[in-house]
Design an enzyme around this catalytic site. Sequence first.
Site, PDB file in Angstrom:
ATOM      1  N   ASP A   1       0.820  -1.227   0.000  1.00 28.03           N
ATOM      2  CA  ASP A   1       0.000   0.000   0.000  1.00 28.03           C
ATOM      3  C   ASP A   1       0.847   1.267   0.000  1.00 28.03           C
ATOM      4  O   ASP A   1       0.382   2.333   0.424  1.00 28.03           O
ATOM      5  CB  ASP A   1      -0.976   0.012   1.198  1.00 28.03           C
ATOM      6  CG  ASP A   1      -1.971  -1.137   1.129  1.00 28.03           C
ATOM      7  OD1 ASP A   1      -2.257  -1.595   0.007  1.00 28.03           O
ATOM      8  OD2 ASP A   1      -2.437  -1.581   2.181  1.00 28.03           O
ATOM      9  N   GLU A   2       2.084   1.158  -0.450  1.00 29.01           N
ATOM     10  CA  GLU A   2       2.986   2.313  -0.453  1.00 29.01           C
ATOM     11  C   GLU A   2       3.356   2.756  -1.872  1.00 29.01           C
ATOM     12  O   GLU A   2       4.166   3.666  -2.038  1.00 29.01           O
ATOM     13  CB  GLU A   2       4.273   1.986   0.335  1.00 29.01           C
ATOM     14  CG  GLU A   2       4.085   1.848   1.821  1.00 29.01           C
ATOM     15  CD  GLU A   2       3.762   3.172   2.509  1.00 29.01           C
ATOM     16  OE1 GLU A   2       4.139   4.232   1.979  1.00 29.01           O
ATOM     17  OE2 GLU A   2       3.130   3.128   3.571  1.00 29.01           O
TER      18      GLU A   2
END
Lengths: 275, 275, 275, 275
Positions: free
Chosen positions: D219-220
């Site tokens: 999720d980065e």
Amino acid sequence: MIIVIQCTDQVGRVAAISGVLSQEKLNIVSLREHVDIEQNHFYMRVHVEQDAPAAALTEKLRAVLPADAIVQVNPRPEKKIVVMVTKEYHCLTDILVRHHFKTLGAQVQCVIGNHTTLQNICERFDVPFCPVLHDPADKINFEAAIHDIIGQYKPDYIVLAKFMRILSPGFVAQFPGRIINIHHSFLPAFAGANPYKRAFERGVKMIGATAHFVTDELDEGPIITQQIIPVNHTYTSTSMVKAGREIETSVLARALQLVFDDRVFVYKNKTVVFE
Amino acid sequence: MIIVIQCTDQVGRVAAISGVLSQEKLNIVSLREHVDIEQNHFYMRVHVEQDAPAAALTEKLRAVLPADAIVQVNPRPEKKIVVMVTKEYHCLTDILVRHHFKTLGAQVQCVIGNHTTLQNICERFDVPFCPVLHDPADKINFEAAIHDIIGQYKPDYIVLAKFMRILSPGFVAQFPGRIINIHHSFLPAFAGANPYKRAFERGVKMIGATAHFVTDELDEGPIITQQIIPVNHTYTSTSMVKAGREIETSVLARALQLVFDDRVFVYKNKTVVFE
Amino acid sequence: MIIVIQCTDQVGRVAAISGVLSQEKLNIVSLREHVDIEQNHFYMRVHVEQDAPAAALTEKLRAVLPADAIVQVNPRPEKKIVVMVTKEYHCLTDILVRHHFKTLGAQVQCVIGNHTTLQNICERFDVPFCPVLHDPADKINFEAAIHDIIGQYKPDYIVLAKFMRILSPGFVAQFPGRIINIHHSFLPAFAGANPYKRAFERGVKMIGATAHFVTDELDEGPIITQQIIPVNHTYTSTSMVKAGREIETSVLARALQLVFDDRVFVYKNKTVVFE
Amino acid sequence: MIIVIQCTDQVGRVAAISGVLSQEKLNIVSLREHVDIEQNHFYMRVHVEQDAPAAALTEKLRAVLPADAIVQVNPRPEKKIVVMVTKEYHCLTDILVRHHFKTLGAQVQCVIGNHTTLQNICERFDVPFCPVLHDPADKINFEAAIHDIIGQYKPDYIVLAKFMRILSPGFVAQFPGRIINIHHSFLPAFAGANPYKRAFERGVKMIGATAHFVTDELDEGPIITQQIIPVNHTYTSTSMVKAGREIETSVLARALQLVFDDRVFVYKNKTVVFE
């Protein structure tokens, strides 16, 4: 006339309350009721067409409600507030202008600043400005001085309009559910310091602002309202700060309007907002 | 269980209704009430925790309400609908997909098309498609054929999902408050034909869509919900049409959800929507 | 440094312009170009990293462009404006506050009011207020008086911040593309008087505001920007007016920012806005 | 015809590129250029009116650009994609419907599912469904099987349309900048598992969705686009999930449209999106 009530839930709460209002010949023109089933907690906001003596009606309502009930009949129509600021003007001037033209729904009693930057603008609006300059080595006296000023005014709410110092848990504990802060991110993203710088580094496509009640955990208090605006690759962290001011002003104004209209209930770490 | 009520207003309406519910040991977990003071009209939507026999409860509620009251206890949880289309797929497929996965909140009984363009997609979802081809010279038989099909299904609502023919007042009058249309502009701007072309020519910076009930005045019926999206100088009327499809789909989906959840009341030319 | 150019389109325009900039060792950090193919018209906004003498660069750019080209190198970074008001404060105070804190991007030279209601607030901000009281029987002298005041200040733009008189085509013609108005509806819906009253009667679910340049056709000039906010059945026309103020303020502020940042091009009855 | 270019920045880049286009008699109808000054990186997207042989033009453009330049003339107008899903239908059906009606701007080659729940809907749209059932004890073979399928199709992009397994860094590394995911929160808030449950517990007043490229940090990856919708006290975490589906569908659709229109540039951990 507005009536707001919260208490533990039980079958018959609405019937009991509306029964009292009906006996008093009060016509309900708008009613919002919500039960938090998990917490077994009851919230209601009633707008009645007529006015009635508040003390007598409150007593009659209490008589049909449990002991833990919070009942407010015709809550103070104009709240009293103290505003706290540092150097940024935008949230403060929005409050001062509305106050000046009597559209804020609250009386600004004074503005406390830990810098004198905003003294002049307060004077232009004939609002008392109380400087409480901050000695980083002496937070105890700093907060004591603030406490003294607030003590003189006995405000309903303390509004942190871009006040950039963290208040100690001890200070906050003296005003439970009464300190409102504007945080410059869509919490829980970017809680803490420098949210725009971190937003820029992460490359987000929207930035936001959050108005919330202050508790002893930083940026963790009950949220009143939030909004966002889109950003893109042309924004630097500086231009995000600039764009963010618009949304900070707007979110705080909206939160204050909701609170001053008696539309916001706080229970544990959440709010119920009857918009 | 949901209960919806509308009737003329009078002091004591909420007390009377909630009194009945309390006697039946029904706990109200969410209540929305609104009085239109100008029209002296009362609207209420109640969500109660428990179920109860609908017919008996309706009778008890009617006993405390005026003769003009519309009372629905536990309205049909899954509405029946007939969808009408022309050639554009986007609103129809949104409905078909939700119907297929049982998240629409309604039963699609059949799709009526005045072109056969969308027959194939209906077949892929096992939904009956009824072509009623349009002879411009013979509107009477066209509408009679549609009426016959609808008569077979007895739907609660008729959904015009980009149906591009204007229905006659006579036809509309047979389904009062039951025909839902999606119009591709933020009404009342650009009522009538070619809204995107006119939006392009006017140089607007936002385009919208409006879901409304159909009455005998074109695009003048009670509005359920509206949304807009921003546009700019890079849009042609063709790209506005394309962008508009997204908002048309979204607005109609939202309107249907509100109607199927019994959140929409119609009175004269307006709606009350308890979102 | 910002460079804005518009002219008739032809193959090679970008090459010609960027060729000049490259020869001058100017680095383009942001470029927006748009061709309106229908009108064969070319628009460009360039942000270059370095500064350069404006007159010399303008001459070099003109040398590679057609005679109809409008070329502005480093347009006046701080525009001069005259603001016109009637009685409502919200758009004016937003401008005065930003002006005071030097974040408006323009110099407010004076405020002209056809009522004296807002004189006091202008004085608090040390901004000249010029009352030009309106005699309905004598529009010619009314506009002549306004014209005289504007003549003294020679502003870049005239901002109608809720100025509630209609200016004559003759007056408007003297300031083509230089008068900016905020209209309290999402044009073209509810052009003309009393938009909120008509919005209420129609039962719309959103209200809006539109900032546009003024032309000799009422509410028909080129639109700069528009926004909307949701409303519902709980709004009266009075509460729509109140809610509308927020969006009027916000839309006008946004429009002014875009204009003052040299992001808005006007051509015939439309704008190109490089946001 | 679309041309997209990125490379290190230097004075004269626009002049060099537009010079080539001008020599080829190509008219630029829309140009977006951005320089990331911090990274000294140049991005450009050009829309030219005429078509031209791609290979020859690419060569001429490369001749005036540095060795690190990425030049795409007339990128594949219809991308090829493989979609990966688990059990939730909403993002997949949105893709399948657009694909079916040829408005997706991409060719769906196959759908890979780690459950068979969505096999039937793929078959209804004549799109191959490849089940790769997941043995938690054997992630290596699971990913190898997926890799084999992708290897057969050689897609431009892999779209994770609510694929609920975390792909290993090794897998992700084989498709740099080519895996697009929809995450059900406004990142960086609620990264990781159960975002709606955590949003409910925190009492936020808005929930969001984020489309991003997948990198080896969960999720980065670079964010393409984000949107939010308001929620309130009446939402449970279950109804947040339901409401969130609408925004997830909409955000992923928007992200895909931007990517398929060659409007998205990835550089390090950010995107430049020329909307």
